[in-house]
Design an enzyme around this catalytic site. Sequence first.
Site, PDB file in Angstrom:
ATOM      1  N   ASP A   1       3.078  -4.920   8.243  1.00  0.00           N
ATOM      2  CA  ASP A   1       1.709  -4.286   8.121  1.00  0.00           C
ATOM      3  C   ASP A   1       0.042  -5.227   7.934  1.00  0.00           C
ATOM      4  O   ASP A   1       0.569  -5.641   7.216  1.00  0.00           O
ATOM      5  CB  ASP A   1       1.550  -3.063   6.637  1.00  0.00           C
ATOM      6  CG  ASP A   1       0.686  -2.394   7.152  1.00  0.00           C
ATOM      7  OD1 ASP A   1      -0.611  -3.129   7.076  1.00  0.00           O
ATOM      8  OD2 ASP A   1       0.297  -1.683   5.773  1.00  0.00           O
TER       9      ASP A   1
ATOM     10  N   PHE B   1       1.410  -1.136   0.014  1.00  0.00           N
ATOM     11  CA  PHE B   1       0.216   0.019  -0.115  1.00  0.00           C
ATOM     12  C   PHE B   1       0.861   1.281   0.120  1.00  0.00           C
ATOM     13  O   PHE B   1       2.013   1.535   0.470  1.00  0.00           O
ATOM     14  CB  PHE B   1      -1.038  -0.203   1.530  1.00  0.00           C
ATOM     15  CG  PHE B   1      -1.353   1.298   1.388  1.00  0.00           C
ATOM     16  CD1 PHE B   1      -3.114   1.282   0.655  1.00  0.00           C
ATOM     17  CD2 PHE B   1      -1.944   2.396   1.782  1.00  0.00           C
ATOM     18  CE1 PHE B   1      -4.144   2.278   0.721  1.00  0.00           C
ATOM     19  CE2 PHE B   1      -2.876   3.180   2.071  1.00  0.00           C
ATOM     20  CZ  PHE B   1      -3.770   3.324   1.335  1.00  0.00           C
TER      21      PHE B   1
ATOM     22  N   ARG C   1     -11.972  -4.563  -6.165  1.00  0.00           N
ATOM     23  CA  ARG C   1     -11.997  -5.434  -4.655  1.00  0.00           C
ATOM     24  C   ARG C   1     -13.747  -5.699  -4.119  1.00  0.00           C
ATOM     25  O   ARG C   1     -14.017  -4.685  -4.450  1.00  0.00           O
ATOM     26  CB  ARG C   1     -11.173  -4.819  -4.459  1.00  0.00           C
ATOM     27  CG  ARG C   1      -9.872  -4.649  -4.551  1.00  0.00           C
ATOM     28  CD  ARG C   1      -9.269  -4.088  -3.321  1.00  0.00           C
ATOM     29  NE  ARG C   1      -9.883  -2.855  -2.121  1.00  0.00           N
ATOM     30  CZ  ARG C   1      -8.868  -2.277  -1.495  1.00  0.00           C
ATOM     31  NH1 ARG C   1      -7.903  -2.875  -0.666  1.00  0.00           N
ATOM     32  NH2 ARG C   1      -9.981  -1.436  -0.622  1.00  0.00           N
TER      33      ARG C   1
END
Lengths: 410, 410
Positions: free
Chosen positions: A208, A139, A384
């Site tokens: 993460d 990300f 998504r």
Amino acid sequence: MSEPTSLVGEAEQLDAADGLAAVRERFVLDDVTYLDGNSLGALPAHVPARVADVVRRQWGELRIRSWEESGWWTAPERIGDRIAPLVGAAAGQVVVGDSTSVNVFKALVAAVRMAQEDGRGGARTGPVRDEILVDATTFPTDGYIAESAARMTGCALRPVAPAEVPGALGDRTAAVLLNHVDYRSGRLHDLPGLTAAVHAAGAYAVWDLCHSAGALPVGLDEHGVDLAVGCTYKYLNGGPGSPAYLYVRRDLQPRFDSPLPGWNSHAEPFGMRPAYAPASGAVRGRVGTPDILSLLALDAALDVWDEDAVSVAAVRAKSLALTDFFLRCVGAYVPDGRVESVTPAAHAERGSQVALRCDDAGEVMKRLIERGVVGDYRAPDVLRFGFTPLYVGFADVERAARVLARTLAG
Amino acid sequence: MSEPTSLVGEAEQLDAADGLAAVRERFVLDDVTYLDGNSLGALPAHVPARVADVVRRQWGELRIRSWEESGWWTAPERIGDRIAPLVGAAAGQVVVGDSTSVNVFKALVAAVRMAQEDGRGGARTGPVRDEILVDATTFPTDGYIAESAARMTGCALRPVAPAEVPGALGDRTAAVLLNHVDYRSGRLHDLPGLTAAVHAAGAYAVWDLCHSAGALPVGLDEHGVDLAVGCTYKYLNGGPGSPAYLYVRRDLQPRFDSPLPGWNSHAEPFGMRPAYAPASGAVRGRVGTPDILSLLALDAALDVWDEDAVSVAAVRAKSLALTDFFLRCVGAYVPDGRVESVTPAAHAERGSQVALRCDDAGEVMKRLIERGVVGDYRAPDVLRFGFTPLYVGFADVERAARVLARTLAG
């Protein structure tokens, strides 16, 4: 295309047999099929009353006394201890506060400092640890912050695909920042194996967990992860922009040297000392005054896990069943070649979302939302769909695939 | 000691003549005399309904759509523009988010980078700017963060009392971090004069407005301040831990090089680019996903200023009248020598609080609170009384002094 009625019937059976079906009642949902909990989790039904109490009574009536009497001061660690079991951590290692980005900065700079200290410790000939590896598919914020952390600690930054990390590690590697689940493709990375490889090279692993915590087992303690960060507004349903968290493994806490040493992480915060002296334990990861309204909304949202004794294992089992079923329904309903899954088929490599590559993905998602199926779009060509096992059912999944097929048919 | 009845009568007259008296009705207050708004402002009465709407409708019903439809995405700048007039700034220069500590870090690192860039620009013989001056009497977090900023930018840190800053400035000074009002003594520093001195030395001035914004005129644009930060939970009544703000003067924005470049400050945040490219304007000061519940509680709290057209000048006038009257009442009621004001008598040097040095200050404050007068205590020997002109009246002031005198009498 197979007969819709058979999949509709199968969805009904799967919902009837779903051990987590009752948890759905704890959320505010409507006739929208909401498959965007991987971006913003739905509202747990009891949260509004709890937030109202924080605002009206704790702030409005008790005012400043609430820092002590309403437990505001200790909320970051107390709520951290509630998140801990969801990411496989014993108590005392997780602190809630700030955004994920800010926590990535703390974790990565602290990791580099430990690695460089190791190099200096005793063995004068130890390697100079001056390189940070960052997940090249991460990300974006993780990459931007990693670049800043590298610049400010005198390191070089090298973006590497997760699968190539073992080969890229070397005796100059200080820290490696990886995503547990790729936000775009939904790919689940091998946290145990990659962490072990990072350790074998003498470096520190920062994970993460934004797209995994609350959706699948993480096992931070079990796998010896050094530091981890994550947000709380996706699968933990903490609300828009709810505070992130930071995990610092217990034995590393005395060495955690934060680049953001605010008064809240001081050993004696109300001593108002001119010199900084870090607190012990997870508190050391704090910075300034925590955001109480959002923090206590998150606190309330976490009740869903405790009150129904929801296990992460059960969530994971349902998540895989949901994504399997979605892929089957898409395969059955959508004409060949119109979409292609970029989410791995292997369970060991799949998070709790399905990403479909699709021409005109932006336009397709817009029409899906108009038709009551909410997912999201990531440029340039990905649809998504996130599956939050706490409140998404198999009927939702079948409907989403059916509406997708209809939308793609024009 | 003078006759209480005369001061009671005077308080009544002052309250009757108070042009801001009606604003008090906008706050949730009770029979407690609340003189701790310099730590946590009281609850504006309309905030609970607004927060409830954010939780129930914006999060609960619109969910992810609220990022656009409820204006969540643009809230940090939009609310920044509402704070701007309160600190004397034109629109487009203030962004809300993160804690004060985190914003001090952004501002100070960015200031040092600009100063070092100035040194390199053209003139190769320009001085190496490698020193940060920090207010030696500052709230602790500013000093801790300044130390970290110095360490991470290769600077030395030198604590200096504000009055000594002009003499301490030199051609190695990169940045100076100062508080507008001393949190402990209530002393108001000379922002225009000190900023001019910093500029004359070729350095950048960063001001912490935590204890002045909302209580007195700041004049950021007028006085050419470079960068400023402040919290919103004191005189702006944003709620516990509500987000802080960052001011970057317009002409410096293109050079603002943030040490926390999160995806929210990217020129194209949804482009999901692997390379960081900063946005233009105040947005550049953002980091990660903003904390929406707290941000919108603050947004609502700011209505108090607009709806009653409250001017900062009127607030300042009342603030000085309140603190003058408090000092008179204390002088009249409290036996000589029992307390000593450490807040300057000169209006030009006084913020909106009165700090009294007192033996056993911790114990005295505890008893004051038991008797319904809420201030706070700062180690080792200071009683702090904060006066928020929006809701504190002259009768409150008289009562506080009377109860203090009674408490000190044993």
